[in-house]
Design a protein around this motif. Structure first.
Motif, PDB file in Angstrom:
ATOM      1  N   THR A 143       0.827  -1.212   0.000  1.00  0.00           N
ATOM      2  CA  THR A 143       0.000   0.000   0.000  1.00  0.00           C
ATOM      3  C   THR A 143       0.859   1.259   0.000  1.00  0.00           C
ATOM      4  O   THR A 143       0.454   2.289  -0.564  1.00  0.00           O
ATOM      5  N   CYS A 158       0.535   4.317  -2.661  1.00  0.00           N
ATOM      6  CA  CYS A 158       0.405   5.725  -2.257  1.00  0.00           C
ATOM      7  C   CYS A 158       1.520   6.582  -2.862  1.00  0.00           C
ATOM      8  O   CYS A 158       1.267   7.702  -3.335  1.00  0.00           O
ATOM      9  N   LEU A 176      -5.877   3.350   1.752  1.00  0.00           N
ATOM     10  CA  LEU A 176      -4.517   3.078   1.281  1.00  0.00           C
ATOM     11  C   LEU A 176      -4.519   2.412  -0.090  1.00  0.00           C
ATOM     12  O   LEU A 176      -3.668   2.696  -0.932  1.00  0.00           O
TER      13      LEU A 176
END
Length: 517
Positions: free
Chosen positions: A179, A183, A399
């Motif tokens: 995640t 991001c 996320l």
């Protein structure tokens, strides 16, 4: 007579015959008549929509003045030539490779008994070819690098699990690293279009790896060939949806014969996907808001139009995912369930367009994703606390979407509304003894006032109107021009257009929940 009934209407025809046989005017009441009229209306609307859709995409019929008048025919012909025909052509080009390769995957699976290794190799090979056809070179490089990170991470964690040296559980490590990559790519990747073309594919892969890592035994015994076949399965590699490792492996074990129901469900999913694409790209965008029609302000007309266009695009993606899953031979979430055979729902538009609560919207927006969050995130953390389960579900969903400010605000709003509505509607169901909970009761409702009682209809109707306004309010900012906006800019947009109505109602709902609980 049954053989003259069209195949895609055969199930509804049989249900209608059973209803006609059992219906009697001796024991009729208002509730049964109202429920029956709603069912017949839905049945007729589905027939009309399917017929109109195929009329729209077949231009020769539009040239015949017997079907439509001359003036209306000109409008329809212009609509078909300018928007509908290019949309349908692009849709067919987009999905043709997926259909061909998934049918090849399906027929090979049913023509020859494959070993487990052969099944995974075939899945990985066909999935890679499908990605190679539909993704450009830069997207393929990004996806392959992401898969390489997954392989290195899984193999390293397998060593720690086998030696029992892990400090924290592998699922937390995998979730945090993958995640974080999503991001960072959302904010810092230099090629925006390349990232947009590969983001959804990597998101589904991340969900698959997280679901595997929740079980240490499964993570320890999985091989590289199994992992590659699972990640690159042609049924879900391009459009999704997420599927569990059990669903993927059972497709090779429980092989069901292709039946007429498989064919009708596949054609229906394809038709609905194309219809919602035309709705999103052509019909909805061509509607001009009318000033204060039906005593509704013009800004709300525009919000309803934009939000419905966004939802239609989601329905199109959902039906495309369902179509690819069916063409690849995945017949149900549970292959041994006779009632679910050849049925793989991804999105349910009817439950979203007329929602009795925001929780129903979240559940039916993407049913496989809902199952993933429920089984892999909510259930483990809800053993600690109910609020903890909801919080971790919200954090992981945020996320996976790249910590986008717009998604964060929308998910947070829907989460608070869902939680407060659940408390309030459960209290109303207890006080009035009526079927107005967040989720509808089963066929045997034990409430005093059933789902078709006037009191229940008034409460659920009021909740539906409020939830439709919430969807319009939140969906207004889902246009592409608001994609890179900050939280403060989104707040200013809502304040200028609607006076932050939904967030004010959210606070009222939250205060009411605290008061009555």
């Amino acid at each position: 007579m049954d053989r003259f009934v069209p195949r895609f209407l055969y199930d509804r025809y049989i249900r209608f015959r059973i209803w006609r046989r059992d219906f009697s005017f001796d024991d009729w009441d208002a509730e049964r008549v109202f429920k029956t009229s709603l069912y017949l209306t839905e049945w007729l609307l589905q027939i009309i929509l399917l017929a109109l859709f195929w009329l729209f995409i077949i231009p020769p019929i539009m040239d015949n003045d017997f079907f439509v008048g001359e003036e209306l025919g000109e409008v329809i012909r212009e609509f078909v030539l300018v928007c509908t025909r290019p949309t349908v052509k692009g849709f067919i080009i987009l999905i043709s490779s997926a259909v061909a390769l998934n049918l090849l995957f399906n027929f090979i699976l049913r023509c020859r008994r494959l070993t487990s290794r052969q099944y995974h190799v075939m899945s990985a090979t066909i999935g890679y070819v499908l990605l190679q056809i539909n993704c450009n070179a830069k997207c393929m490089v990004v996806i392959m690098v992401f898969m390489l990170i997954i392989f290195l991470l899984v193999n390293r964690l397998k060593v720690f699990v086998e030696r029992d040296r892990q400090i924290i559980r592998p699922v937390y490590t995998i979730t945090l690293i993958l995640t974080t990559i999503l991001c960072l790519g959302e904010f810092f990747f230099p090629y925006e279009r390349v990232w947009e073309g590969s983001r959804a594919i990597m998101m589904v892969m991340t969900m698959k790896v997280i679901s595997i890592s929740t079980d240490d035994y499964c993570l320890k015994r999985i091989t590289t060939v199994e992992l590659v076949g699972y990640l690159l399965c042609p049924a879900s590699v391009l459009f999704g949806p997420w599927m569990s490792m059990d669903t993927y492996t059972l497709n090779n074990v429980h092989r069901q014969k292709l039946s007429a129901k498989w064919f009708t469900q596949t054609i229906q999913a394809f038709t609905y996907a194309m219809a919602h694409m035309i709705l999103s790209n052509c019909l909805v965008q061509s509607i001009t808001p009318i000033s204060d029609a039906f005593y509704i302000p013009m800004k709300w007309h525009e919000a309803l139009r934009n939000s419905f266009a966004f939802r239609s695009s989601n329905y199109c993606t959902g039906y495309m995912a369902e179509f690819t899953m069916l063409t690849a031979g995945f017949n149900a979430y549970q292959h041994y369930d006779e009632e679910q055979r050849w049925d793989y729902p991804v999105a349910r538009p009817s439950n979203i367009e007329c929602p009795r609560s925001m929780a129903v919207v979240l559940k039916n927006w993407n049913i496989p994703a809902y199952r993933f969050f429920k089984d892999c995130v909510y259930s483990p953390f809800s053993e600690i606390n109910y609020v903890c389960g909801l919080t971790m579900t919200f954090v992981l969903a945020l996320l996976l979407n790249g910590f986008n400010a717009r998604m964060m605000l929308i998910l947070l709003t829907m989460g608070i509304l869902s939680y407060s509505q659940e408390i309030i509607q459960d209290k109303l169901a207890y006080w009035f003894d009526c079927c107005c909970c967040v989720n509808p009761c089963d066929d045997e409702c034990e409430h005093r006032f059933g789902p078709w009682n006037p009191i229940t209809l008034i409460i659920n109707g009021f909740n539906m109107v409020i939830n439709v306004s919430h969807l319009a309010y939140l969906g207004y900012v889902m246009d592409r021009k608001f994609e890179r906006t900050t939280i403060y800019e989104l707040y200013e947009i809502w304040e200028d257009e609607f006076g932050v109505q939904t967030h004010f109602l959210m606070l009222v709902w939250w205060a009411t929940m605290l008061f009555i609980s």
